[in-house]
Write an enzyme that holds these catalytic residues in place. Structure first.
Site: not given
Length: 572
Positions: A34, A259, A269
């Site tokens: 994104e 992850r 983020k």
RNA sequence: AGGGAAGUAGCUCAAUCGGCAGAGCAGGUGCCUUUGGAGCACAAGGUUAAAGGUUCGAGUCCUUUCUUCCCUGCCA
């Protein structure tokens, strides 16, 4: 990497698919960032995984920007992500796509779901929708708008598209099951109204699809076979499958993996953007940041990052990888490739008393002992030198083998010297060493075969160039800055994460170095020339120190390495 | 009895069809060295979360239990 033959649970799944010919032997993955922030080392794991699997099976990997939320996404991030991906060395050729490319098709799919009675326009407020959703342990309730006729839904959805509603006044929802144990299946929102221009579609749309309604269909449109995502999407897989099954289009397989987490830093983020916006670092590419841009500026190489990702592997267990593992790989890489050079960070003046005042000799030095083809260079030697302050102790402990009063050591590529006298200032600080050299030991070997226990790096005071060094420590002083529920992670930002030393003294050979050039300052650390360097002054970022067994030995002996304490940058 | 997932060495991961539990890194010991920081060698490290069951044989299959993580955005 194509030569990586290690298997993991994902390759097992793909092998099974290939055996059963589910995808006719095709393997087609995608990396779907994104564009709302910079790529970090955690993304690198996903990138290596997706591109690596495609490579391994002779398949393809698309780059797809998941740009369904114009309120958060910016062109700057699209550009930065593209640059980072290229730097890492991956190829997608012309296969760069955007979820926004599919907005028209997605709209048609939504209309189709309305037509078959599986979607409806809901006019509950956001607060009401939350209430109606129920809780983790209690089922939800159906919206009063849930059973509107198809024609009314069609008209209302068209009104949403045309801008006939304000933000928050209406949404399109899938009609699934308000009592499902999986909250994602309790009539999830498919479209919401956003009166925000989109970086790519401009003002065309007033409604934007949610992630769940966009991602699977985008995979389907691109004929992706294996849609690899992180563990938190496990709960979304039934919804991913539901959309594809009900729209009745080609159905890829979603697979979830754990992850990457790294010690001494944060990798979300949301948190990284706070570090930038609240000024804890100088920007997304600050060398202390775990971003690809930060690592690049820090001096990391693409191959070190890729090897690191290969080594940590892929599984479904959440864990935290120790930062030293990343450091191991950059040392491994730089040891083979970085040019050696001598530099003194914390200088101590040394005068060779028996060396002719105006004499200068050019000593031959090896550029890289790991790579003979790197050749040699000449390093000027003269009467007045600087050595590292840490390399001298007036009253050395037992295992300190470097310079001390009366002791002989080797100056690398130069001569054996013996410390004859120690000069101090009024406060008793050592300010200068008076030494004698043995002319017979030129080049660093004694004809009589006598040996010394230490070899020191040095620079000639009159020939050395001055430069700035930025010494980095971990960004956080805690190994796991996120695991204290009572404190914000920013409370653990390491106040010593950056120490600027200006000047340091570097041998003149590096004068013409350019931004991005990497060196090993012998016996100290690897450094890279920063982009802020000017013609007058080089700026070096410390990538990673060399392994330091002296410091380790000190720790083991229970004695803090007092003389090795980080010193403050001198004024000026 | 809300749904989902994971437990193998300090860390990250392997272990083919059920067949002697392995590797890398970290830590340890030693060697070597014109980087004491490069390099090399060696050793150590385990009740496979626990209990029970099936089996000649279980990390692997079955049952139960425990622990940890994720999920109540009109974010992705």
């Amino acid at each position: 990497m194509p030569d990586d033959n290690s298997s993991n649970f994902i390759t097992d799944i793909i092998d099974a698919h290939n055996d059963s010919a589910r995808f006719a032997g095709r393997v087609h993955t995608r990396f779907p960032p994104e564009p709302n922030g910079y790529l970090h080392i955690g993304h690198a794991k996903s990138i290596c995984l997706n591109f690596g699997i495609a490579e391994r099976y002779g398949g393809l990997c698309n780059l797809r920007f998941d740009d369904t939320n114009p309120a958060k996404e910016e062109q700057e991030y699209i550009d930065a992500i593209t640059e980072d991906l290229r730097w890492l060395g991956y190829q997608w050729h012309d296969r760069v796509y955007f979820a926004s490319d599919y907005f028209d098709q997605l709209y048609d799919m939504a209309v189709e779901l309305i037509r078959i009675g599986r979607a409806y326009v809901d006019e509950l407020t956001p607060e009401q929708i939350r209430e109606y959703r129920g809780s983790l342990t209690e089922p939800g309730r159906e919206s009063p708008y849930r059973n509107r006729p198809v024609e009314e839904n069609l008209a209302l959805f068209e009104k949403m598209r045309a801008g006939g509603f304000q933000e928050g006044e209406a949404v399109l929802r899938a009609k699934i099951d308000m009592s499902s144990g999986n909250i994602n299946m309790r009539d999830p929102v498919m479209y919401r109204i956003l009166d925000t221009p989109h970086p790519r579609t401009g003002d065309k749309w007033k409604i934007y699809p949610m992630y769940d309604f966009a991602h699977g269909q985008s995979d389907s449109i691109e004929a992706i076979t294996h849609s690899i995502c992180t563990l938190e999407y496990e709960d979304h897989r039934p919804l991913y499958d539901w959309y594809l099954d009900n729209i009745e289009i080609y159905h890829p397989q979603q697979i979830e993996f754990a992850r990457l987490n790294l010690s001494h830093t944060v990798l979300s983020k949301r948190k990284l953007i706070r570090l930038v916006e609240e000024g804890y670092v100088r920007g997304w590419d600050d060398p202390r940041m775990p971003t690809i841009a930060g690592l690049r500026r820090r001096g990391y190489t693409p191959s070190a990052i890729r090897r690191f990702c290969e080594e940590v592997g892929v599984g479904k267990v959440k864990g935290v990888v120790a930062l030293h593992k990343l450091e191991y790989h950059i040392r491994q890489d730089l040891n083979k490739t970085a040019l050696r050079v001598m530099a003194v960070i914390n200088p101590l003046k040394v005068v060779i008393e028996n060396y002719p005042d105006d004499q200068v000799e050019q000593m031959e030095a090896i550029n890289n002992p790991e790579d003979e083809s790197a050749g040699t260079r000449r390093v000027p030697f003269s009467k007045v030198l600087y050595i590292e302050r840490d390399d001298f102790m007036e009253d050395p402990p037992r295992k300190f083998f470097r310079l001390a009063p009366g002791r002989e050591v080797r100056l690398r590529y130069a001569y054996f010297i013996t410390c004859k006298d120690v000069i101090k200032d009024a406060d008793g600080n050592v300010v200068e060493l008076r030494c004698a050299y043995d002319p017979e030991t030129r080049g660093g070997a004694a004809p009589d075969g006598r040996r010394v226990k230490a070899t020191l790096h040095w620079v000639s005071a009159q020939h050395a160039i001055k430069a700035e060094a930025r010494l980095y420590e971990t960004l956080f002083s805690e190994e796991y800055p996120e695991n204290d529920r009572d404190k914000d992670f920013t409370d653990f930002v390491n106040p010593d994460s950056l120490t600027v030393v200006d000047p340091i003294y570097v041998e003149p050979h590096v004068k013409s170095a350019r931004a991005g050039d990497r060196f090993q300052f012998e016996r100290l650390a690897y450094f890279v020339v920063d982009e802020e360097s000017t013609a007058e002054k080089l700026v070096f970022n410390r990538t990673v120190t060399l392994r330091d067994q002296w410091r380790k030995a000190q720790k083991r002996a229970g004695k803090p390495a007092k003389r090795r304490r980080r010193r403050k940058a001198p004024q000026g």
